[in-house]
Design a protein around this motif. Structure first.
Motif, PDB file in Angstrom:
ATOM      1  N   GLN A  68       0.842  -1.208   0.000  1.00 17.63           N
ATOM      2  CA  GLN A  68       0.000   0.000   0.000  1.00 17.63           C
ATOM      3  C   GLN A  68       0.874   1.253   0.000  1.00 17.63           C
ATOM      4  N   ASP A  72       1.071   4.153  -2.718  1.00 19.90           N
ATOM      5  CA  ASP A  72       0.898   5.556  -2.347  1.00 19.90           C
ATOM      6  C   ASP A  72       2.043   6.400  -2.896  1.00 19.90           C
ATOM      7  N   GLN A 104      -6.577   4.706  -1.559  1.00 17.18           N
ATOM      8  CA  GLN A 104      -6.980   3.410  -1.017  1.00 17.18           C
ATOM      9  C   GLN A 104      -8.021   2.738  -1.911  1.00 17.18           C
ATOM     10  N   PHE A 107      -6.233   1.404  -4.901  1.00 18.45           N
ATOM     11  CA  PHE A 107      -5.448   0.220  -4.539  1.00 18.45           C
ATOM     12  C   PHE A 107      -6.347  -1.007  -4.423  1.00 18.45           C
TER      13      PHE A 107
END
Length: 173
Positions: A68, A72, A104, A107
């Motif tokens: 993650q 980012d 998010q 993702f």
């Protein structure tokens, strides 16, 4: 071709945006707004980029993969590139990429696409039965190459063949 069309339309959309905003608030205010958005974007990029780096280091210290956090960081780098492109549409897209809930959601969506097999990040191949393989196999034969010329330990000079143009003069031997 689908990727090329937005790239061709982007400058036209940005020019139209400049013209519309300029007619609403004036040319000088439009230029100041573009400069302000660039400065604000750089400040946000520094702050959030360092935050993503710290989170990734924390995950690595815990022994967990920082997927993650790496995503980012990639989104923030893309936001930085978008901020360098003058225009309001690219600034809006960059500001959206700065929002953690947007990153998010992207993702999670990419994770679902990869699970469904619609998107994959590793090099893969499909065999005759239609099964996807993601391992990389390099199959090769080798041939030992030796330099032509005298054998090892032979004191004769290493010269080209007698009929070669590259043989030095006087050594036609």
């Amino acid at each position: 071709m689908r990727f090329l069309l937005p790239l061709l339309l982007l400058p036209l959309i940005e020019i139209a945006g400049f013209a519309w905003v300029g007619s609403q608030i004036g040319a000088l205010n439009t230029v100041l707004l573009v400069l302000l958005s660039g400065v604000l974007g750089i400040l946000l990029l520094q702050r959030q980029g360092l935050g993503a780096l710290r989170k990734a280091q924390g995950r690595l210290q815990q022994g967990q993969p920082p997927l993650q956090e790496a995503f980012d960081g990639l989104c923030l780098a893309l936001a930085g590139i978008l901020l360098l492109i003058p225009g309001f549409l690219t600034d809006i897209l960059a500001l959206l990429l700065f929002l953690p809930p947007v990153r998010q959601a992207m993702f999670r969506r990419m994770g679902k696409l990869m699970q469904e097999g619609k998107m994959h990040m590793s090099a893969s191949a499909t065999d005759a039965q239609g099964t996807r393989r993601t391992t990389t196999v390099i199959d090769a034969d080798y041939v030992e190459v030796q330099r032509p010329g005298p054998a090892v330990g032979d004191d004769t000079p290493d010269l080209p063949p007698p009929d070669s143009r590259w043989r030095p003069p006087g050594n036609q031997g």
